[in-house]
Design a protein around this motif. Structure first.
Motif, short mmCIF file in Angstrom:
data_model
loop_
_atom_site.label_atom_id
_atom_site.label_comp_id
_atom_site.label_asym_id
_atom_site.label_seq_id
_atom_site.Cartn_x
_atom_site.Cartn_y
_atom_site.Cartn_z
N VAL A 63 67.99 37.24 32.97
CA VAL A 63 67.67 38.53 32.35
C VAL A 63 68.63 38.82 31.20
O VAL A 63 68.22 39.18 30.09
CB VAL A 63 67.72 39.66 33.40
CG1 VAL A 63 67.55 41.03 32.74
CG2 VAL A 63 66.65 39.45 34.46
N THR A 64 69.92 38.67 31.45
CA THR A 64 70.92 38.95 30.42
C THR A 64 70.77 37.99 29.25
O THR A 64 70.92 38.39 28.08
CB THR A 64 72.33 38.86 31.01
OG1 THR A 64 72.46 39.78 32.08
CG2 THR A 64 73.38 39.17 29.97
N ARG A 67 68.03 39.38 27.21
CA ARG A 67 68.42 40.64 26.59
C ARG A 67 69.28 40.41 25.34
O ARG A 67 69.14 41.10 24.33
CB ARG A 67 69.21 41.50 27.58
CG ARG A 67 68.38 42.24 28.59
CD ARG A 67 69.28 43.03 29.53
NE ARG A 67 68.48 43.73 30.53
CZ ARG A 67 68.96 44.25 31.65
NH1 ARG A 67 70.27 44.13 31.92
NH2 ARG A 67 68.17 44.87 32.51
N ASP A 309 73.99 38.72 35.72
CA ASP A 309 72.63 38.66 35.18
C ASP A 309 71.97 40.03 35.02
O ASP A 309 70.80 40.10 34.72
CB ASP A 309 71.74 37.76 36.06
CG ASP A 309 70.42 37.44 35.35
OD1 ASP A 309 70.45 37.26 34.12
OD2 ASP A 309 69.38 37.40 36.03
N GLN A 310 72.67 41.09 35.21
CA GLN A 310 72.14 42.42 34.91
C GLN A 310 73.08 43.15 33.95
O GLN A 310 73.14 44.38 33.96
CB GLN A 310 71.92 43.22 36.19
CG GLN A 310 70.81 42.67 37.08
CD GLN A 310 69.45 42.75 36.41
OE1 GLN A 310 69.16 43.69 35.68
NE2 GLN A 310 68.60 41.76 36.66
#
Length: 409
Positions: A63-64, A67, A309-310
């Motif tokens: 996810v990161t 992003r 990862d967030q």
């Protein structure tokens, strides 16, 4: 099984033809790469899947990682017109020294797995581009070898707040002896994260010989040949701290310290007498605290999406961190840079320069040190074009008025 071997054999033949291709044709193919994404595709073709994913992948669901890249697309450049941009100036200064292009080499470990040129090739590429290269503590080439490879280059050295101060002090002493001008301490690794691509591949150092990896190696004979003839598959700077690569890797994992604190950073600052850069900052209060403890620069970084990862995209938190630091220290951006226009956007939001890891390692995988240099040249040319098309004469003149938000945050 017969069909699989047949396909592999055909790919071996095709790859051997590539090995035998005259050098000028290889240079032409390299020169034709006009974006980081094209360099990335060339690396994906040149490397076994397990090695490409080691470079390309992030933590958990990535996810990161996504992003970081997508954040740049949510900013538009707002151009001035009728400005004389016939000779745009891309240069800036970092830690008091000039660089020809505001793209610095980020620390990336075990690059000898990607290409035999490894970190020596990356250091030469950044030297020739007139910029800075940061050698990772977990590099395949030693502190001394990289200095020899880039005798005129500006070199920084990266380390962690490991459990054993004696190891860190020994590395720092060697860096001073070889005239590395700054220490970059990475503070966002209290432990390793779950990198699922690596786990699915059962990735190890050195690479594990299983049927799938053997077939993949046969499909990439140039990489396999170099690995067998010029093995660079362990951490050169801590050689001797284990009997083999596997034991060294285990030893390094044991040195990551979940109890590391600001007091440890204060102690490191007292022991290191040259400029100190703190990498892995995502909060304004942490940035301010690092500067108060003596950091000369901070790197806004989430480890390229390879740790939490967030985490937020680095670009999204850059303005608040730049404001918190003010003129007390320099601020650099790391993670997600894939275009020259990204560097321009980062400057508009407060970064003095950008560190890039994957782009130059993609170049290394595609064509060794020459490929890394091509990646830097691509970013520099894209930056030059973006500056001219936005009416920017000098990179150092860029301010927040050059960008505006588009779409949802």
């Amino acid at each position: 099984m017969h069909d699989l071997l047949s396909v592999a054999c055909h790919q071996v033949v095709d790859s051997l033809r590539d090995v035998a291709r005259p050098a000028d044709r290889r240079r032409q193919r390299l020169a034709a790469l006009g974006s980081v994404e094209e360099v990335r595709s060339a690396a994906r073709s040149a490397l076994p899947r397990v090695i490409f994913d080691f470079v390309d992948g992030g933590a958990a669901d990535e996810v990161t990682l996504r992003r970081n890249v997508e954040a740049f697309d949510r900013l538009a450049l707002s151009p001035h017109v009728l400005v004389d941009v016939s000779d745009p100036d891309l240069s800036t200064t970092v830690l008091g020294g000039g660089v020809d292009v505001p793209v610095l080499g980020a620390p990336t470990g075990l690059c000898g797995l990607v290409h035999v040129d490894g970190e020596a090739g990356l250091a030469r590429a950044m030297q020739d581009a007139g910029s800075v290269y940061t050698l990772a503590g977990m590099s395949s080439y030693s502190i001394e070898e990289v200095r020899t490879a880039a005798p005129r280059g500006r070199l920084w050295f990266q380390t962690y707040l490991w459990r054993d101060d004696a190891i860190v002090d020994g590395l720092m002493a060697r860096a001073v002896e070889c005239d590395y001008e700054a220490l970059v301490v990475t503070v966002d690794v209290p432990r390793s994260a779950d990198r699922r691509r690596d786990r699915r591949h059962r990735f190890t150092v050195p690479p594990r010989l299983i049927p799938r990896s053997v077939v993949d190696g046969l499909r990439h004979p140039r990489w396999t040949r170099d690995l067998l003839q010029h093995s660079r598959v362990t951490a050169a700077n801590i050689a001797g701290m284990g009997d083999d690569a596997v034991r060294v890797a285990s030893y390094v994992d044991s040195q990551f310290d979940p109890s590391a604190s600001w007091d440890d950073l204060r102690s490191l600052r007292a022991r290191w007498k040259r400029p100190l850069v703190v990498k892995g900052i995502l909060r304004p209060d942490d940035a301010a605290r690092a500067v108060a403890l003596g950091a000369d620069a901070v790197v806004v970084s989430n480890h390229g999406g390879r740790q939490l990862d967030q985490a937020p995209a680095t670009l999204s938190v850059l303005p608040a961190i730049a404001e918190a630091v003010g003129d007390r220290a320099e601020v650099y951006l790391d993670s997600g840079v894939r275009r020259g226009s990204d560097v321009l956007k980062a400057r508009a939001l407060g970064a003095r320069a950008c560190l890039v890891g994957r782009p130059i390692v993609y170049g290394l995988g595609a064509a060794g040190g020459a490929g890394a240099r091509r990646a830097v040249d691509v970013l520099a040319e894209e930056l030059r074009v973006a500056m001219m098309l936005t009416g920017v004469r000098a990179f150092d003149d860029v301010g927040p008025g050059l960008v505006e938000a588009v779409g949802s945050a």
